[in-house]
Design an enzyme around this catalytic site. Structure first.
Site, short mmCIF file in Angstrom:
data_model
loop_
_atom_site.label_atom_id
_atom_site.label_comp_id
_atom_site.label_asym_id
_atom_site.label_seq_id
_atom_site.Cartn_x
_atom_site.Cartn_y
_atom_site.Cartn_z
N HIS A 361 0.82 -1.50 0.24
CA HIS A 361 0.21 0.28 -0.20
C HIS A 361 0.62 1.13 0.26
CE1 HIS A 361 -3.35 -2.60 0.31
NE2 HIS A 361 -3.91 -1.23 -0.01
N ARG A 468 -10.76 3.77 -1.20
CA ARG A 468 -10.73 2.69 -0.03
C ARG A 468 -10.94 3.29 1.61
NH1 ARG A 468 -6.44 2.38 -3.76
NH2 ARG A 468 -5.25 0.35 -4.38
N ARG A 504 -16.04 1.46 -0.40
CA ARG A 504 -15.53 -0.24 -0.01
C ARG A 504 -14.99 -0.04 1.78
NH1 ARG A 504 -10.33 -2.07 -1.56
NH2 ARG A 504 -8.91 -1.06 -0.25
N GLU A 606 -11.27 -10.09 -6.07
CA GLU A 606 -9.76 -10.35 -5.43
C GLU A 606 -8.67 -11.56 -4.95
OE1 GLU A 606 -8.58 -7.20 -3.05
OE2 GLU A 606 -10.57 -7.57 -1.85
N ASN A 629 -4.33 -6.91 -7.62
CA ASN A 629 -3.12 -7.17 -7.52
C ASN A 629 -3.40 -7.83 -5.97
OD1 ASN A 629 -2.97 -3.85 -7.75
ND2 ASN A 629 -3.76 -3.28 -5.98
N ASP A 630 -4.46 -8.17 -5.65
CA ASP A 630 -4.61 -8.93 -4.52
C ASP A 630 -4.88 -10.25 -5.68
OD1 ASP A 630 -3.79 -9.03 -1.86
OD2 ASP A 630 -6.02 -7.06 -1.62
N ARG A 640 2.47 -10.17 -1.76
CA ARG A 640 2.55 -8.96 -2.53
C ARG A 640 3.20 -7.11 -2.04
NH1 ARG A 640 -3.65 -6.11 -1.94
NH2 ARG A 640 -2.58 -3.84 -2.21
N CYS A 677 -10.08 -2.14 -10.19
CA CYS A 677 -9.53 -1.05 -9.52
C CYS A 677 -8.25 -1.21 -9.39
CB CYS A 677 -10.95 -1.37 -8.91
SG CYS A 677 -10.90 -2.53 -7.72
C1 PEP Z 1 -6.77 -4.71 -4.81
O1 PEP Z 1 -6.53 -5.73 -4.46
O2 PEP Z 1 -6.54 -5.14 -6.77
C2 PEP Z 1 -7.42 -3.19 -5.01
C3 PEP Z 1 -7.59 -2.53 -5.61
O3 PEP Z 1 -7.42 -3.16 -2.95
P1 PEP Z 1 -6.37 -2.83 -2.21
O4 PEP Z 1 -4.91 -2.77 -3.34
O5 PEP Z 1 -6.51 -2.02 -1.35
O6 PEP Z 1 -5.57 -4.66 -1.28
MG MG Z 2 -7.27 -5.86 -2.18
#
Ligand code: PEP
Ligand code: MG
Length: 755
Positions: A361, A468, A504, A606, A629-630, A640, A677
């Protein structure tokens, strides 16, 4: 054996000068194994050789002089084979090479072990003996274990060396390699923020002015003693007298005749106050640790506790002492949202997070702010960064420390090119988001990680695709109240009042921690995170949902998004709670004119399991949003946030792309609105592939939006559809990137996407 190993490694780690560290290492190993010779060679990849760096047993004059080619002799062979080589009579081996300068004729037995870090051979450690014998299994495993433990310590030491180089020669520069966290290039001064201080994070350092360090130490001791007096007073009457006596012991320990005296001595030897404190505290604590008597062993803990308190006060005065530079490169172990808030946006030019990786993050926050970031440099201790002049190259994940003027000028040109490119993208921001052939796209922004710092241009975007909500929770020292949340969410909904705003629900856990609700887990990304946590605490979930619904009164653009859904039951439970909150509010509003608008509810895709339940999901919810991302981390089983496996984390992995493609087809069949996203949507290559797959709703960091719009406006859907089968047939992320690069190159777009 274990404690011997630990000590040897610790001694190397604590010695700031690499050559001294290696000299200590070889003597310690020689003594520990009771052998006749120990030497260490380090690899030089530019010169393709191993250099003898230290020896206890060979000719000391050969140190720094004798280099053995990567394919030469037994040392080269150990490096090539990447495994230990244990020979009773080394001189009889066909790979043995006579090196007269080292004078090794009297040795027969040879054991060489590679030192490897992240698959790269850093050096070779050898022991030798006159007697012709094969070294025992124990000796071999000692050396192998030592090699493994030494690897990261050596990288650490080499990085320190690189960081302490300066621009004496016009070309010289200390160059450090990390991971690219956020694109861009910036120059500024290192400014270190340390959230917590423990002795592990303190690296030893010598200074020129011991008197100043002594004064700092005395001051910290004075404050610590005053703190003990306060604590003792507060505890008097609550603790039995023998327990209270610990404070007297602490006082005595701090006095000149005891630890204090030792620390003063170390400061006189040139160590800075923190280093002196660490050396003494660790030495004494270790002595107690090794005692048989359980009571005395406990005293080791007391000494560490005492040392920690003095350290806190030393660091406190130190941080106050450093003035915020004009151009701040924020350096921290783990950059947090709170830290970002401490630095005025106008002064913050780049981020260096020693921990974390590409999609941590901290990196996403940097991208949200549009500033470069480099991640995963934790081999270099924090203090090295303070007040250093730095160039941060977020494209390549490189840092240049104290660069020479010629290099500064080169980077200045790159920065100017970047500015020109941004201006080019911005000039089309007001135009429609559509392909060259007119296919429309919906481009939305990701917001929330640093809301007041993010710049977005609501007029030219299609809403907020991911808000977020963690930030307001992280910035406080307690959960925000319903009223506080309502006020904030109202502002967010109003900022894009005629467009969709996807909020979210709280997604803490993983690498996002609440300061007032600590969760310590072995596997935080597989643990109590997102919806799992909030469903276990409906009081938190319900307050947040109520706040969102209330903020939506008079707006009507709220979409609620549920993170980390891995199971349909979680969807049912969330919907039940949302219904409950809706009933409660409808009840509260009964008899008034006020209408409660209905909010749409969606799910983050995710966690891989939910990809296989889309038909059921489609019947329950209004939309979904893919969090690449997840999804990448869970599909590939790669944390990650972990720089060690960063090379394996890649959203362009063919498996991830195939999953995304199948989902797009399925969602179209189910008429389930699906947007993206995750960070992939904000990457030029990523968005092209996603568009080729049929996705047309993308939410991304506002700093990427202009570039993505500019790019999409220059491609035809028919071209992308031709590209897709080639991409889906690729076997590696590298191949995927090459295909997209070739495509962009053919269209003469490649050189316009990066300086
Ligand atoms: C993701 O997981 O792709 C996402 C957009 O949420 P975050 O990066 O906040 O986990
Ligand atoms: Mg995520």
């Amino acid at each position: 054996m274990l404690s011997q190993l630990r000590r040897i490694v610790q001694d190397v780690a604590q010695e700031p000068v690499l050559n001294n560290a290696l000299a200590g290492l070889v003597s310690n190993v020689k003594n520990a194994l009771n052998t006749e010779c120990c030497s260490v060679y380090l690899a030089n990849y530019e010169q393709q050789h191993f250099m003898l760096m230290a020896t206890d047993g060979l000719n000391p004059e050969a140190v720094g002089q004798v280099a053995i080619g990567f394919s030469e002799g037994l040392i080269g062979w150990v490096g090539q084979r990447e495994e230990p080589i244990n020979l009773a009579q080394a001189q009889l081996h066909p790979r043995f090479k006579v090196t007269p300068e080292v004078s090794e004729d009297r040795f027969s037995a040879f054991l060489g072990c590679p030192i490897i870090h992240h698959r790269k051979v850093l050096g070779v450690l050898t022991i030798q003996q006159g007697e012709s014998r094969v070294f025992s299994e124990d000796e071999e495993s000692f050396l192998v274990t030592l090699g493994v433990q030494l690897a990261s310590v050596l990288v650490h030491a080499e990085m320190r060396q690189a960081a302490s180089q300066n621009s004496k020669s016009p070309q010289s520069t200390g160059q450090l390699q990390g991971l690219p966290g956020a694109p861009g290039i910036a120059m500024g001064e290192g400014f270190v923020l340390e959230p917590s201080s423990d002795f592990d994070s303190i690296s030893l350092k010598k200074v020129d002015d011991p008197d100043k360090e002594l004064l700092r130490f005395y001051k910290a001791v004075k404050i610590t003693k005053a703190e003990f007096n306060r604590l003792a007073e507060r505890m008097a009457g609550h603790l039995p007298p023998d327990a209270l006596a610990i404070f007297d012991v602490y006082h005595q320990l701090l006095d000149a005749a005891s630890l204090g005296n030792e620390i003063e001595k170390q400061i006189h030897e040139g160590w800075c106050a923190k280093s002196a404190l660490k050396r003494v505290v660790e030495k004494f604590a270790r002595q107690f640790d090794d005692m048989d008597d359980a009571y005395l062993r406990e005293r080791g803990t007391d000494i560490r506790d005492l040392g920690q308190r003095v350290l806190n006060h030393l660091l406190d005065t130190e941080q106050r002492h450093h003035k915020l530079p004009e151009k701040v490169v924020l350096v921290a172990d783990n950059v947090t949202a709170t830290m970002l808030a401490e630095i005025p946006r106008s002064q913050l030019v780049a981020i260096v997070s020693l921990k974390g990786s590409v999609n941590s993050h901290a990196a996403i926050m940097a991208r949200a702010l549009g500033i470069p970031a480099v991640m995963g440099l934790d081999e270099l201790p924090l203090f090295h960064w303070q007040s250093k002049r730095l160039i941060v190259d977020g494209y390549r994940g490189q840092i240049l420390v104290a660069p020479a003027e010629a290099i500064v000028a080169e980077y200045q040109t790159l920065i100017s090119e970047d500015v020109q490119l941004s201006a080019r993208y911005q000039s089309e921001m007001h135009l429609k988001a559509q392909s060259a052939c007119g296919a429309p796209f919906s481009l939305m922004v990701n917001a929330g990680l640093a809301i007041e710092l993010e710049s977005s241009q609501p007029a030219y975007t299609d809403g907020i695709g991911l808000y977020r909500t963690e930030f307001p929770f992280i910035m406080r020292n307690r959960f925000p109240t319903e009223a506080e949340q309502i006020e904030l969410y109202k502002k967010v909904l109003a900022s894009h009042s005629t467009k969709a705003v996807v909020m979210r629900t709280l997604d803490v856990g993983g690498d996002k921690a609440l300061p007032y609700f600590s969760i310590i887990e072995e596997n935080p990304f597989l643990g109590w995170r997102g919806i799992r946590l909030t469903l276990d605490h409906p009081e938190i979930f319900l307050v947040q949902i109520r706040a969102m619904l209330k903020a939506n009164i008079g707006q009507g653009n709220l979409h609620i998004l549920l993170p980390m859904i891995s199971d349909l039951a979680e969807v049912d439970e969330s919907l039940r709670l949302i219904k409950q909150a809706t009933f409660e509010l409808t009840d509260e509003l009964a008899g008034t004119e006020v209408q409660l608008p209905k909010a749409k509810v969606g799910v983050m895709i995710e966690v891989p399991s939910i990809m296989y339940q889309l038909p059921e999901l489609a019947r329950k919810i209004d939309f979904c949003s893919v969090g690449t991302n997840d999804l990448t981390q869970y599909l590939l089983a790669v944390d990650r946030n972990n720089p060690r496996v960063a090379a394996l984390y890649d959203a362009m992995h063919p498996a991830v792309l195939r999953a995304l493609h199948q989902m797009s087809l399925q969602a179209q069949g189910l008429q389930l609105p699906m947007s993206i996203c995750g960070e992939l949507a904000g990457e030029p290559a990523g968005v092209l592939i996603l568009a080729a797959m049929g996705y047309n709703k993308f939410s991304m960091n506002s700093s990427n939006l202009a570039k993505i719009k500019w790019l999409l406006r220059r491609v035809d859907m028919s071209e992308l559809q031709l590209l897709l089968p080639e991409i889906l047939a690729c076997q590696s992320p590298k191949q995927v990137r090459l295909h997209v690069q070739r495509f962009l190159d053919q269209k003469q777009l490649l050189n316009q996407l990066r300086a």
